[in-house]
Structure formats: C-alpha cells, structure tokens
Design a protein around this motif. Structure first.
Motif, PDB file in Angstrom:
ATOM      1  N   VAL A 137       0.827  -1.196   0.000  1.00 54.72           N
ATOM      2  CA  VAL A 137       0.000   0.000   0.000  1.00 54.72           C
ATOM      3  C   VAL A 137       0.864   1.249   0.000  1.00 54.72           C
ATOM      4  CG1 VAL A 137      -1.732   1.257   1.335  1.00 54.72           C
ATOM      5  CG2 VAL A 137      -1.842  -1.235   1.193  1.00 54.72           C
ATOM      6  N   THR A 138       1.984   1.190   0.681  1.00 60.29           N
ATOM      7  CA  THR A 138       2.855   2.344   0.823  1.00 60.29           C
ATOM      8  C   THR A 138       3.511   2.708  -0.495  1.00 60.29           C
ATOM      9  OG1 THR A 138       3.343   1.559   3.052  1.00 60.29           O
ATOM     10  CG2 THR A 138       4.737   3.315   2.172  1.00 60.29           C
ATOM     11  N   SER A 139       3.442   3.970  -0.877  1.00 59.36           N
ATOM     12  CA  SER A 139       4.110   4.438  -2.081  1.00 59.36           C
ATOM     13  C   SER A 139       5.621   4.328  -1.924  1.00 59.36           C
ATOM     14  CB  SER A 139       3.730   5.903  -2.353  1.00 59.36           C
ATOM     15  OG  SER A 139       4.615   6.482  -3.278  1.00 59.36           O
ATOM     16  N   PRO A 140       6.324   3.855  -2.964  1.00 58.79           N
ATOM     17  CA  PRO A 140       7.792   3.784  -2.864  1.00 58.79           C
ATOM     18  C   PRO A 140       8.423   5.134  -2.530  1.00 58.79           C
ATOM     19  CG  PRO A 140       7.008   2.547  -4.762  1.00 58.79           C
ATOM     20  CD  PRO A 140       5.817   3.283  -4.225  1.00 58.79           C
ATOM     21  N   ASP A 141       7.817   6.217  -3.012  1.00 57.27           N
ATOM     22  CA  ASP A 141       8.370   7.546  -2.750  1.00 57.27           C
ATOM     23  C   ASP A 141       8.264   7.938  -1.284  1.00 57.27           C
ATOM     24  OD1 ASP A 141       8.942   7.827  -5.443  1.00 57.27           O
ATOM     25  OD2 ASP A 141       7.107   8.924  -5.898  1.00 57.27           O
ATOM     26  N   ALA A 142       7.405   7.245  -0.553  1.00 52.70           N
ATOM     27  CA  ALA A 142       7.215   7.583   0.862  1.00 52.70           C
ATOM     28  C   ALA A 142       8.160   6.833   1.774  1.00 52.70           C
ATOM     29  CB  ALA A 142       5.769   7.284   1.269  1.00 52.70           C
ATOM     30  N   VAL A 143       8.837   5.818   1.267  1.00 56.65           N
ATOM     31  CA  VAL A 143       9.617   4.941   2.142  1.00 56.65           C
ATOM     32  C   VAL A 143      10.839   5.641   2.713  1.00 56.65           C
ATOM     33  CG1 VAL A 143      10.989   2.829   2.235  1.00 56.65           C
ATOM     34  CG2 VAL A 143       8.786   2.832   1.055  1.00 56.65           C
ATOM     35  N   ARG A 144      11.622   6.296   1.881  1.00 53.68           N
ATOM     36  CA  ARG A 144      12.848   6.918   2.391  1.00 53.68           C
ATOM     37  C   ARG A 144      12.548   8.020   3.409  1.00 53.68           C
ATOM     38  NH1 ARG A 144      17.210   6.701  -2.690  1.00 53.68           N
ATOM     39  NH2 ARG A 144      16.395   4.730  -3.532  1.00 53.68           N
ATOM     40  N   PRO A 145      11.602   8.929   3.141  1.00 50.80           N
ATOM     41  CA  PRO A 145      11.276   9.919   4.181  1.00 50.80           C
ATOM     42  C   PRO A 145      10.767   9.284   5.468  1.00 50.80           C
ATOM     43  CG  PRO A 145      10.408  10.624   2.051  1.00 50.80           C
ATOM     44  CD  PRO A 145      10.895   9.215   1.869  1.00 50.80           C
ATOM     45  N   ALA A 146       9.951   8.235   5.344  1.00 49.53           N
ATOM     46  CA  ALA A 146       9.433   7.566   6.540  1.00 49.53           C
ATOM     47  C   ALA A 146      10.567   6.937   7.337  1.00 49.53           C
ATOM     48  CB  ALA A 146       8.408   6.507   6.146  1.00 49.53           C
ATOM     49  N   TYR A 147      11.483   6.285   6.636  1.00 49.56           N
ATOM     50  CA  TYR A 147      12.624   5.673   7.310  1.00 49.56           C
ATOM     51  C   TYR A 147      13.464   6.726   8.026  1.00 49.56           C
ATOM     52  CZ  TYR A 147      17.275   4.031   8.155  1.00 49.56           C
ATOM     53  OH  TYR A 147      18.470   3.779   8.772  1.00 49.56           O
ATOM     54  N   LEU A 148      13.788   7.807   7.340  1.00 53.84           N
ATOM     55  CA  LEU A 148      14.658   8.825   7.929  1.00 53.84           C
ATOM     56  C   LEU A 148      14.006   9.481   9.142  1.00 53.84           C
ATOM     57  CD1 LEU A 148      16.091  10.427   4.679  1.00 53.84           C
ATOM     58  CD2 LEU A 148      17.373   9.129   6.399  1.00 53.84           C
ATOM     59  N   GLU A 149      12.703   9.694   9.082  1.00 58.33           N
ATOM     60  CA  GLU A 149      12.000  10.274  10.227  1.00 58.33           C
ATOM     61  C   GLU A 149      12.039   9.315  11.413  1.00 58.33           C
ATOM     62  OE1 GLU A 149       7.672  12.333  11.289  1.00 58.33           O
ATOM     63  OE2 GLU A 149       7.885  11.103   9.475  1.00 58.33           O
ATOM     64  N   ALA A 150      11.822   8.022  11.144  1.00 60.22           N
ATOM     65  CA  ALA A 150      11.863   7.031  12.217  1.00 60.22           C
ATOM     66  C   ALA A 150      13.265   6.889  12.786  1.00 60.22           C
ATOM     67  CB  ALA A 150      11.368   5.684  11.700  1.00 60.22           C
ATOM     68  N   ALA A 151      14.277   6.918  11.927  1.00 61.88           N
ATOM     69  CA  ALA A 151      15.655   6.816  12.395  1.00 61.88           C
ATOM     70  C   ALA A 151      16.032   8.014  13.260  1.00 61.88           C
ATOM     71  CB  ALA A 151      16.600   6.703  11.203  1.00 61.88           C
ATOM     72  N   ALA A 152      15.566   9.196  12.880  1.00 66.63           N
ATOM     73  CA  ALA A 152      15.844  10.391  13.680  1.00 66.63           C
ATOM     74  C   ALA A 152      15.185  10.294  15.043  1.00 66.63           C
ATOM     75  CB  ALA A 152      15.360  11.637  12.941  1.00 66.63           C
ATOM     76  N   ARG A 153      13.951   9.789  15.086  1.00 70.54           N
ATOM     77  CA  ARG A 153      13.255   9.614  16.357  1.00 70.54           C
ATOM     78  C   ARG A 153      14.002   8.606  17.234  1.00 70.54           C
ATOM     79  NH1 ARG A 153       7.607  10.114  17.106  1.00 70.54           N
ATOM     80  NH2 ARG A 153       7.747  11.665  15.435  1.00 70.54           N
ATOM     81  N   ALA A 154      14.470   7.530  16.634  1.00 68.41           N
ATOM     82  CA  ALA A 154      15.210   6.518  17.389  1.00 68.41           C
ATOM     83  C   ALA A 154      16.531   7.070  17.910  1.00 68.41           C
ATOM     84  CB  ALA A 154      15.461   5.295  16.506  1.00 68.41           C
ATOM     85  N   ALA A 155      17.208   7.884  17.105  1.00 69.02           N
ATOM     86  CA  ALA A 155      18.485   8.460  17.527  1.00 69.02           C
ATOM     87  C   ALA A 155      18.306   9.349  18.754  1.00 69.02           C
ATOM     88  CB  ALA A 155      19.106   9.246  16.377  1.00 69.02           C
ATOM     89  N   VAL A 156      17.204  10.088  18.796  1.00 67.89           N
ATOM     90  CA  VAL A 156      16.920  10.924  19.975  1.00 67.89           C
ATOM     91  C   VAL A 156      16.699  10.050  21.203  1.00 67.89           C
ATOM     92  CG1 VAL A 156      15.248  12.516  20.995  1.00 67.89           C
ATOM     93  CG2 VAL A 156      16.017  12.856  18.637  1.00 67.89           C
TER      94      VAL A 156
END
Length: 223
Positions: free
Chosen positions: A8-27
């Motif tokens: 369901v997820t658009s391929p164009d949405a994957v990289r931004p979603a990943y980077l946002e989640a990685a930033a949250r995890a880093a905090v």
C-alpha cells in the motif's frame, strides 16, 4: 496481484518515513534514561536495555554498512515481504534467529551508551545525504545473510518495521513516551500484513482482521 505482493505504501514515501523514524530513534538512544538502565533487563526477555539499544542502533548503522557492501548482479533481489514471511521461529528465544540477533545487538552495545548514541547520530547524518542520491534500482547486500540482496527501498521498509517495533520496546523499557512516527508505522504495518498473507494466505489475514474466532493460525503474528 495478491495482497502479499501489493504494498500500500508508495515507494516515494519509504525513504522519508525511514529517515523520520531513524531520527526519532536516535533521539531516544541519547535519552539519559537509556544510559542509566543500560545493564538492566528490557521488556524483551533475554535482552538488556543496552542490547536492545544496540539492536535499534543497527537499523541505522546497517544501512550504511550494507550500502558499502559488495554486490552480485546475478542474484535475484529478495522482497521485504519474503524477508519476514520466511521467519517462522521468532517466538522461540532459543532459535538461531534470536541467538544471532542477540549476539549482534550485544556486539553493538559493547561500545557503551554514549558511543552507540553518537555513532548512530553520525551515521544517520551520512545516510540521509546518501539516500538523496541513490537511484530507485539501487541494491544492497544483506551482509548477515551471505548471498542475499535487496533493493534499497525494500530494505528500508524492513528497517521501518524494526524501528517501529523496537523504538516502542526501548521506550517502554526505560519509561519514555517516544514512539515511531506514523509514516514509518504505516510502512511497517503494510509490510507485516503482506508477510502474514504470504505465509498464511489473504483469507487468513482477512479473518484475523475481521473474524478473530476464525483465526486459527495467528495470521497477523509475523514476529
């Protein structure tokens, strides 16, 4: 096209979603409560908070490692659905899968909380720049599974799963309220539902979602 094959997820949405989640995890990794509880048990049996933090960190560190790994153009790329659908022993703490996860997590955690948080933040900065440049057909080698490769965006979908699940685990372990962003959680749900359908069939997933009394196989329990 089956449910398992149709994300369901658009391929164009994957990289931004990943980077946002990685930033949250880093905090979260830099939260003093993580360092204070490093040697304590986490909400996951058999894993300390430090080991769990190391596991979370690897969803950032490994992206960079895998981007730098050797590639074999003769290999067929593994999908994110297949990556999870074939895992059948996740519920067994003594399985080869879980022993390997714990060993790699503990190896990462051995550097200590300050180094793990710092290394993750630095890797995220580098990965963010690289993901802006990598083409859609970019592959990565799955280094802990020799002879296996994935398209970069498929691999990032699996990292959204790991970050969504284990950010929650780590936050609960230390009394923090951090959670993965909605975009990454949506990617994770999409992939895991597809994996459940690949393993048990679309009808079993439908029943698990709407007729729990007919869910004889636990179709939504992927990990």
């Amino acid at each position: 096209m089956s449910l398992a094959e149709h994300p369901v997820t658009s391929p164009d949405a994957v990289r931004p979603a990943y980077l946002e989640a990685a930033a949250r995890a880093a905090v979260l990794l830099a939260d003093p409560r993580v360092a204070s509880a490093w040697a304590d048990g986490s909400v996951l049996a058999g894993m300390t908070v430090g080991a769990l933090a190391g596991h979370v960190a690897r969803s950032v560190l490994q992206v960079e490692w895998f981007l730098d790994g050797p590639l074999d153009d003769t290999l067929e790329a593994t999908s994110g659905v297949t990556y999870y659908a074939r895992i059948t022993d996740a519920a067994d703490p003594g399985s080869d899968l879980n022993r390997g996860v714990r060993a790699r997590s503990e190896e990462s955690a051995a550097a200590g909380p300050v180094a793990v948080a710092g290394d993750t933040a630095a890797a995220l900065d580098r990965v963010r720049d690289r993901l802006l440049r990598e083409p859609a057909d970019r592959r990565v080698a799955i280094l802990h599974r020799p002879g296996e490769e994935m398209l970069l965006d498929e691999y990032l979908r699996t990292r959204c799963v790991e970050l969504a699940v284990h950010t929650d685990d780590l936050a609960l372990s230390v009394g923090a309220d951090a959670r993965a962003p909605e975009a990454a959680t949506a990617v994770a749900i999409d992939l895991l539902v597809g994996a459940g359908a690949a393993r048990h069939g679309s009808l079993a997933v439908l029943r698990a979602l709407t007729r729990r009394e007919r869910d004889e196989v636990g179709a939504l329990r992927v990990l």
